[in-house]
Design a protein around this motif. Structure first.
Motif, PDB file in Angstrom:
ATOM      1  N   THR A   3       0.855  -1.087   0.014  1.00 55.37           N
ATOM      2  CA  THR A   3      -0.145   0.065  -0.105  1.00 55.37           C
ATOM      3  C   THR A   3       0.977   1.235   0.054  1.00 55.37           C
ATOM      4  OG1 THR A   3      -0.119  -0.029   2.602  1.00 55.37           O
ATOM      5  CG2 THR A   3      -1.788  -0.796   1.287  1.00 55.37           C
ATOM      6  N   PRO A   4       0.395   2.094  -0.688  1.00 54.15           N
ATOM      7  CA  PRO A   4       1.375   3.434  -0.630  1.00 54.15           C
ATOM      8  C   PRO A   4       1.456   4.390   0.836  1.00 54.15           C
ATOM      9  CG  PRO A   4      -0.543   3.720  -2.166  1.00 54.15           C
ATOM     10  CD  PRO A   4      -0.743   2.328  -1.683  1.00 54.15           C
ATOM     11  N   SER A   5       2.406   4.755   0.959  1.00 53.61           N
ATOM     12  CA  SER A   5       2.540   5.569   1.980  1.00 53.61           C
ATOM     13  C   SER A   5       1.743   6.663   2.341  1.00 53.61           C
ATOM     14  CB  SER A   5       4.154   5.911   2.201  1.00 53.61           C
ATOM     15  OG  SER A   5       4.569   6.828   1.369  1.00 53.61           O
ATOM     16  N   ARG A   6       1.506   7.124   3.296  1.00 56.91           N
ATOM     17  CA  ARG A   6       0.619   8.212   3.618  1.00 56.91           C
ATOM     18  C   ARG A   6       1.518   9.515   2.729  1.00 56.91           C
ATOM     19  NH1 ARG A   6      -3.591   9.601   6.087  1.00 56.91           N
ATOM     20  NH2 ARG A   6      -3.773  11.527   7.202  1.00 56.91           N
ATOM     21  N   LYS A   7       2.619   9.605   2.938  1.00 56.85           N
ATOM     22  CA  LYS A   7       3.260  10.713   2.320  1.00 56.85           C
ATOM     23  C   LYS A   7       3.145  10.646   0.805  1.00 56.85           C
ATOM     24  CE  LYS A   7       7.939  12.960   2.140  1.00 56.85           C
ATOM     25  NZ  LYS A   7       9.117  13.198   2.518  1.00 56.85           N
ATOM     26  N   SER A   8       3.313   9.532   0.313  1.00 52.00           N
ATOM     27  CA  SER A   8       2.892   9.292  -1.249  1.00 52.00           C
ATOM     28  C   SER A   8       1.452   9.580  -1.516  1.00 52.00           C
ATOM     29  CB  SER A   8       3.300   7.913  -1.613  1.00 52.00           C
ATOM     30  OG  SER A   8       2.777   7.620  -2.907  1.00 52.00           O
ATOM     31  N   PHE A  13      -2.461  13.458  -4.053  1.00 51.98           N
ATOM     32  CA  PHE A  13      -3.697  14.230  -3.922  1.00 51.98           C
ATOM     33  C   PHE A  13      -3.180  15.637  -4.321  1.00 51.98           C
ATOM     34  CE2 PHE A  13      -6.499  16.656  -1.061  1.00 51.98           C
ATOM     35  CZ  PHE A  13      -7.538  16.221  -1.672  1.00 51.98           C
ATOM     36  N   ALA A  14      -2.195  16.197  -3.951  1.00 49.15           N
ATOM     37  CA  ALA A  14      -1.705  17.469  -3.892  1.00 49.15           C
ATOM     38  C   ALA A  14      -1.274  17.822  -5.532  1.00 49.15           C
ATOM     39  CB  ALA A  14      -0.466  17.877  -3.350  1.00 49.15           C
ATOM     40  N   ASN A  15      -1.122  16.540  -6.418  1.00 45.75           N
ATOM     41  CA  ASN A  15      -0.731  16.703  -7.653  1.00 45.75           C
ATOM     42  C   ASN A  15      -2.203  16.861  -8.474  1.00 45.75           C
ATOM     43  OD1 ASN A  15       1.971  17.037  -7.805  1.00 45.75           O
ATOM     44  ND2 ASN A  15       2.453  14.823  -7.822  1.00 45.75           N
ATOM     45  N   ALA A  16      -3.055  16.337  -8.022  1.00 46.16           N
ATOM     46  CA  ALA A  16      -4.272  16.232  -8.622  1.00 46.16           C
ATOM     47  C   ALA A  16      -4.959  17.475  -8.436  1.00 46.16           C
ATOM     48  CB  ALA A  16      -5.245  15.222  -7.935  1.00 46.16           C
ATOM     49  N   ILE A  17      -4.777  18.092  -7.236  1.00 46.68           N
ATOM     50  CA  ILE A  17      -5.351  19.553  -7.002  1.00 46.68           C
ATOM     51  C   ILE A  17      -4.887  20.385  -7.896  1.00 46.68           C
ATOM     52  CG2 ILE A  17      -5.656  21.402  -5.183  1.00 46.68           C
ATOM     53  CD1 ILE A  17      -6.371  18.920  -3.372  1.00 46.68           C
ATOM     54  N   ALA A  18      -3.506  20.248  -8.142  1.00 48.21           N
ATOM     55  CA  ALA A  18      -2.586  21.382  -8.699  1.00 48.21           C
ATOM     56  C   ALA A  18      -3.015  21.259 -10.412  1.00 48.21           C
ATOM     57  CB  ALA A  18      -1.119  21.132  -8.489  1.00 48.21           C
ATOM     58  N   ASN A  19      -3.081  19.950 -10.939  1.00 44.61           N
ATOM     59  CA  ASN A  19      -3.521  19.691 -12.149  1.00 44.61           C
ATOM     60  C   ASN A  19      -5.050  20.163 -12.469  1.00 44.61           C
ATOM     61  OD1 ASN A  19      -1.121  18.538 -12.910  1.00 44.61           O
ATOM     62  ND2 ASN A  19      -1.792  16.525 -12.638  1.00 44.61           N
ATOM     63  N   LYS A  20      -5.781  20.172 -11.672  1.00 42.32           N
ATOM     64  CA  LYS A  20      -7.192  20.715 -11.646  1.00 42.32           C
ATOM     65  C   LYS A  20      -7.128  22.048 -11.949  1.00 42.32           C
ATOM     66  CE  LYS A  20     -11.935  19.751 -10.005  1.00 42.32           C
ATOM     67  NZ  LYS A  20     -12.716  19.097  -9.259  1.00 42.32           N
ATOM     68  N   GLU A  21      -6.458  22.670 -10.895  1.00 41.69           N
ATOM     69  CA  GLU A  21      -6.391  24.130 -10.921  1.00 41.69           C
ATOM     70  C   GLU A  21      -5.838  24.732 -11.976  1.00 41.69           C
ATOM     71  OE1 GLU A  21      -6.895  27.813  -9.339  1.00 41.69           O
ATOM     72  OE2 GLU A  21      -7.595  25.988  -8.638  1.00 41.69           O
ATOM     73  N   ARG A  22      -4.856  24.254 -12.672  1.00 37.38           N
ATOM     74  CA  ARG A  22      -4.037  24.506 -13.723  1.00 37.38           C
ATOM     75  C   ARG A  22      -4.979  24.549 -15.035  1.00 37.38           C
ATOM     76  NH1 ARG A  22      -0.059  20.808 -16.034  1.00 37.38           N
ATOM     77  NH2 ARG A  22      -2.017  19.848 -16.049  1.00 37.38           N
ATOM     78  N   ARG A  23      -5.862  23.393 -15.151  1.00 39.77           N
ATOM     79  CA  ARG A  23      -6.979  23.147 -16.150  1.00 39.77           C
ATOM     80  C   ARG A  23      -7.986  24.360 -15.883  1.00 39.77           C
ATOM     81  NH1 ARG A  23      -6.419  17.841 -14.958  1.00 39.77           N
ATOM     82  NH2 ARG A  23      -8.695  17.927 -13.788  1.00 39.77           N
ATOM     83  N   LYS A  24      -8.391  24.857 -14.862  1.00 40.05           N
ATOM     84  CA  LYS A  24      -9.480  25.679 -14.698  1.00 40.05           C
ATOM     85  C   LYS A  24      -8.884  27.124 -14.908  1.00 40.05           C
ATOM     86  CE  LYS A  24     -12.370  23.873 -10.909  1.00 40.05           C
ATOM     87  NZ  LYS A  24     -12.877  24.077  -9.538  1.00 40.05           N
ATOM     88  N   ASP A 109      -2.128  15.830 -18.077  1.00 44.67           N
ATOM     89  CA  ASP A 109      -1.785  15.832 -16.735  1.00 44.67           C
ATOM     90  C   ASP A 109      -0.716  14.629 -16.616  1.00 44.67           C
ATOM     91  OD1 ASP A 109      -3.283  18.006 -16.037  1.00 44.67           O
ATOM     92  OD2 ASP A 109      -5.028  16.784 -15.448  1.00 44.67           O
ATOM     93  N   SER A 110       0.211  14.919 -15.875  1.00 42.00           N
ATOM     94  CA  SER A 110       1.044  13.821 -15.793  1.00 42.00           C
ATOM     95  C   SER A 110       1.341  13.470 -14.330  1.00 42.00           C
ATOM     96  CB  SER A 110       2.717  14.022 -16.333  1.00 42.00           C
ATOM     97  OG  SER A 110       3.218  15.088 -15.565  1.00 42.00           O
ATOM     98  N   PRO A 111       1.299  12.198 -13.997  1.00 41.05           N
ATOM     99  CA  PRO A 111       1.228  11.876 -12.552  1.00 41.05           C
ATOM    100  C   PRO A 111       2.729  12.264 -11.876  1.00 41.05           C
ATOM    101  CG  PRO A 111       1.754   9.891 -13.763  1.00 41.05           C
ATOM    102  CD  PRO A 111       1.637  10.965 -14.838  1.00 41.05           C
ATOM    103  N   ASN A 112       3.767  12.679 -12.576  1.00 37.96           N
ATOM    104  CA  ASN A 112       4.943  13.262 -12.137  1.00 37.96           C
ATOM    105  C   ASN A 112       5.191  14.513 -11.974  1.00 37.96           C
ATOM    106  OD1 ASN A 112       5.518  10.253 -11.478  1.00 37.96           O
ATOM    107  ND2 ASN A 112       6.471  10.354 -13.472  1.00 37.96           N
ATOM    108  N   SER A 113       4.232  15.415 -12.229  1.00 34.99           N
ATOM    109  CA  SER A 113       4.198  16.809 -12.186  1.00 34.99           C
ATOM    110  C   SER A 113       3.832  17.382 -11.071  1.00 34.99           C
ATOM    111  CB  SER A 113       3.465  17.277 -13.438  1.00 34.99           C
ATOM    112  OG  SER A 113       2.159  17.218 -13.503  1.00 34.99           O
TER     113      SER A 113
END
Length: 113
Positions: A3-8, A13-24, A109-113
């Motif tokens: 299972t992914p660590s809490r930090k991961s 989650f932070a990347n997903a929010i950043a990508n969504k904000e960038r698209r908006k 969106d890239s998962p590593n950005s």
């Protein structure tokens, strides 16, 4: 399965929010299509690109049927030909517009950005 660590998870989650904000932000700034009016105008353009050749071909067919009466219906045959030409024209315009819209999209969106 590991299972992914809490930090991961937090990082994803932070990347997903950043990508969504960038698209908006991109959507607010770019406005490449003019909104509702563009959509209505484009729908009208597509409609007339089908209707105009169909009506012109039908008018020619009616004239031919009137001038040269026969068992063969020029009106029906030319109506189908005009409809076919109109649909092909509309298809070409829609595919060109779809390609233009795809080019102006924000980067994926890239998962590593």
């Amino acid at each position: 399965m590991k299972t992914p660590s809490r930090k991961s998870q937090t990082h994803l989650f932070a990347n997903a929010i950043a990508n969504k904000e960038r698209r908006k932000l991109y959507a607010r700034q770019a406005k490449p299509y003019g909104g509702v009016w563009f959509g209505l105008g484009f729908a009208g353009l597509i409609g007339w690109s089908v209707v105009a050749p169909t009506l012109l071909a039908m008018a020619l067919g009616i004239w031919l049927d009137f001038r040269f009466p026969s068992q063969f219906s020029w009106t029906l045959a030319l109506m189908l030909a005009g409809l076919t030409i109109g649909c092909l024209t509309a298809w070409e315009w829609v595919s060109k517009e779809q390609k233009r819209m795809a080019k102006s999209q924000p980067p994926h969106d890239s998962p590593n950005s």
